[in-house]
Design a protein around this motif. Structure first.
Motif, PDB file in Angstrom:
ATOM      1  N   SER A   1       0.556  -1.201  -0.031  1.00  0.00           N
ATOM      2  CA  SER A   1      -0.191  -0.175  -0.025  1.00  0.00           C
ATOM      3  C   SER A   1       0.937   1.234   0.084  1.00  0.00           C
ATOM      4  N   VAL A   2       0.198   2.296  -0.462  1.00  0.00           N
ATOM      5  CA  VAL A   2       0.811   3.618  -0.213  1.00  0.00           C
ATOM      6  C   VAL A   2      -0.109   4.536   0.300  1.00  0.00           C
ATOM      7  N   ARG A   3       0.295   5.083   1.376  1.00  0.00           N
ATOM      8  CA  ARG A   3      -0.806   6.109   2.236  1.00  0.00           C
ATOM      9  C   ARG A   3       0.008   7.242   2.702  1.00  0.00           C
ATOM     10  N   ARG A   4      -0.611   8.520   2.378  1.00  0.00           N
ATOM     11  CA  ARG A   4      -0.343   9.594   2.817  1.00  0.00           C
ATOM     12  C   ARG A   4      -0.986   9.784   4.156  1.00  0.00           C
ATOM     13  N   LEU A   5       0.049  10.121   5.296  1.00  0.00           N
ATOM     14  CA  LEU A   5      -0.085   9.960   6.693  1.00  0.00           C
ATOM     15  C   LEU A   5      -0.983  11.254   7.153  1.00  0.00           C
ATOM     16  N   PRO A   6      -2.027  11.354   7.932  1.00  0.00           N
ATOM     17  CA  PRO A   6      -2.892  12.633   8.132  1.00  0.00           C
ATOM     18  C   PRO A   6      -2.169  13.393   9.358  1.00  0.00           C
TER      19      PRO A   6
ATOM     20  N   VAL B   1       6.583   5.530  -6.408  1.00  0.00           N
ATOM     21  CA  VAL B   1       6.476   4.154  -6.122  1.00  0.00           C
ATOM     22  C   VAL B   1       5.911   3.356  -7.177  1.00  0.00           C
ATOM     23  N   GLU B   2       6.584   2.409  -7.553  1.00  0.00           N
ATOM     24  CA  GLU B   2       6.215   1.648  -8.576  1.00  0.00           C
ATOM     25  C   GLU B   2       5.789   0.100  -7.737  1.00  0.00           C
ATOM     26  N   ARG B   3       4.782  -0.355  -7.809  1.00  0.00           N
ATOM     27  CA  ARG B   3       4.585  -1.923  -7.413  1.00  0.00           C
ATOM     28  C   ARG B   3       4.491  -2.677  -8.657  1.00  0.00           C
ATOM     29  N   TRP B   4       5.459  -3.742  -8.521  1.00  0.00           N
ATOM     30  CA  TRP B   4       5.499  -4.758  -9.343  1.00  0.00           C
ATOM     31  C   TRP B   4       5.044  -6.029  -8.763  1.00  0.00           C
ATOM     32  N   ASP B   5       3.957  -6.823  -9.476  1.00  0.00           N
ATOM     33  CA  ASP B   5       3.377  -7.777  -9.055  1.00  0.00           C
ATOM     34  C   ASP B   5       3.808  -9.164  -9.984  1.00  0.00           C
ATOM     35  N   TYR B   6       3.955 -10.287  -9.401  1.00  0.00           N
ATOM     36  CA  TYR B   6       4.314 -11.446 -10.123  1.00  0.00           C
ATOM     37  C   TYR B   6       3.168 -11.801 -10.867  1.00  0.00           C
TER      38      TYR B   6
ATOM     39  N   ARG C   1       6.289 -13.505 -14.854  1.00  0.00           N
ATOM     40  CA  ARG C   1       7.300 -12.431 -14.627  1.00  0.00           C
ATOM     41  C   ARG C   1       6.818 -11.244 -13.697  1.00  0.00           C
ATOM     42  N   PHE C   2       7.548 -10.593 -13.516  1.00  0.00           N
ATOM     43  CA  PHE C   2       7.010  -9.332 -12.744  1.00  0.00           C
ATOM     44  C   PHE C   2       6.496  -8.269 -13.655  1.00  0.00           C
ATOM     45  N   GLU C   3       5.336  -7.640 -13.247  1.00  0.00           N
ATOM     46  CA  GLU C   3       4.827  -6.682 -14.279  1.00  0.00           C
ATOM     47  C   GLU C   3       4.235  -5.474 -13.563  1.00  0.00           C
ATOM     48  N   LEU C   4       4.558  -4.166 -13.719  1.00  0.00           N
ATOM     49  CA  LEU C   4       4.056  -3.121 -13.162  1.00  0.00           C
ATOM     50  C   LEU C   4       2.717  -3.142 -13.185  1.00  0.00           C
ATOM     51  N   ALA C   5       2.110  -3.034 -11.678  1.00  0.00           N
ATOM     52  CA  ALA C   5       0.910  -3.279 -11.367  1.00  0.00           C
ATOM     53  C   ALA C   5       0.388  -1.829 -10.902  1.00  0.00           C
ATOM     54  N   ALA C   6       1.048  -0.935 -10.153  1.00  0.00           N
ATOM     55  CA  ALA C   6       0.478   0.664  -9.738  1.00  0.00           C
ATOM     56  C   ALA C   6       1.864   1.332  -9.707  1.00  0.00           C
ATOM     57  N   LEU C   7       1.541   2.548 -10.172  1.00  0.00           N
ATOM     58  CA  LEU C   7       2.479   3.685 -10.018  1.00  0.00           C
ATOM     59  C   LEU C   7       1.773   4.773  -9.290  1.00  0.00           C
TER      60      LEU C   7
END
Length: 264
Positions: A192-197, A240-245, A251-257
């Motif tokens: 996850s990517v979260r901005r802290l309040p 931040v790039e999340r790469w999922d298998y 293969r690992f692929e870019l799933a979220a940027l």
């Protein structure tokens, strides 16, 4: 560029996912590898040896390794009480807080494990204060200031709140004021990517999934994070790039940027 590999749990690894991650590292050529804990499943010598061999095989120039709670013996009680990091140390060196400055990124690594806690993590007042001082002393040409530990500083789900590291509230307040941009964690196998309040400065909590283990969550498979830093039109930029298998493609692929706005 930083590659965050978390919770590989060697002893439960999938060989095909390990091979795919080697190919990703070869293609993307990150300069800094962060292993953010739970390198092994049961802290056994063969598991540490496999984790070390895998880390070496990625061929990344700079490396920071942090222990997780699974890297302390669970069932070998004398070893857990009197030499909990002995096997970790033989594979990766002393388990201690660390500092790395690579390619415009300051990475501060913290050991959040404690021998007297089976799963929970903890940050001491000394660790929190020393990290704040390192953040304030960051060289002027640094683009991105990152703190890393195994246990999460913040979580997205109420059901995971008990997994937050002890001392998280003080750490968030002190590190935000001292200029931290990102805090990286693992442990819960939920990326996850979260901005802290609740603060004037922007601070992001970035969690990684399990990199190569079959111990995935129902709604989160194997994944790693690639973190890039730079400047655009004079302003600091982090992605931040999340790469999922993907098993179908092996293969690992870019799933979220996530393009993260930072304070200047």
């Amino acid at each position: 560029m930083l590659l965050q590999v978390s919770d590989p749990h060697f002893g439960t690894e999938k060989p095909e996912v390990c091979a795919a991650l080697r190919r990703l590292a070869q293609a993307e050529q990150p300069r800094l590898l962060l292993l953010s804990g739970d390198l092994t499943q049961r802290a056994r010598p063969a598991q540490f040896a496999a984790a070390r061999a895998f880390a070496d095989s990625l061929g990344i120039a700079h490396r920071m390794v942090l222990p997780g709670n699974h890297d302390l013996p669970l069932f070998h009680l004398p070893l857990r009480l009197f030499a909990p990091y002995a096997r970790y140390r033989r594979a990766f060196g002393p388990a201690h807080d660390a500092l790395s400055d690579v390619d415009g990124m300051r990475l501060i690594g913290l050991d959040s494990t404690r021998r007297w806690r089976h799963s929970d993590g903890e940050l001491s007042a000394v660790q929190i204060a020393a990290t704040a001082e390192l953040l304030r002393a960051t060289p002027a040409d640094t683009v991105l200031k990152v703190v890393a530990l195994h246990h999460p500083l913040a979580v997205n789900r109420d059901t995971e709140r008990h997994n937050r590291v002890r001392g998280h509230r003080e750490a968030i307040a002190r590190w935000r004021e001292a200029g931290a941009d990102l805090v990286l964690g693992g442990h819960i196998h939920l990326p996850s990517v979260r901005r802290l309040p609740d603060g004037e400065r922007t601070l992001w909590a970035v969690q990684a999934g399990t990199a190569v283990s079959h111990r995935t969550r129902r709604d989160a498979g194997n994944s790693v994070n690639l973190i890039r830093a730079g400047r655009t039109h004079g302003r600091r930029v982090a992605t931040v790039e999340r790469w999922d298998y993907r098993a179908a493609d092996d293969r690992f692929e870019l799933a979220a940027l996530s393009a993260l706005p930072l304070n200047d």
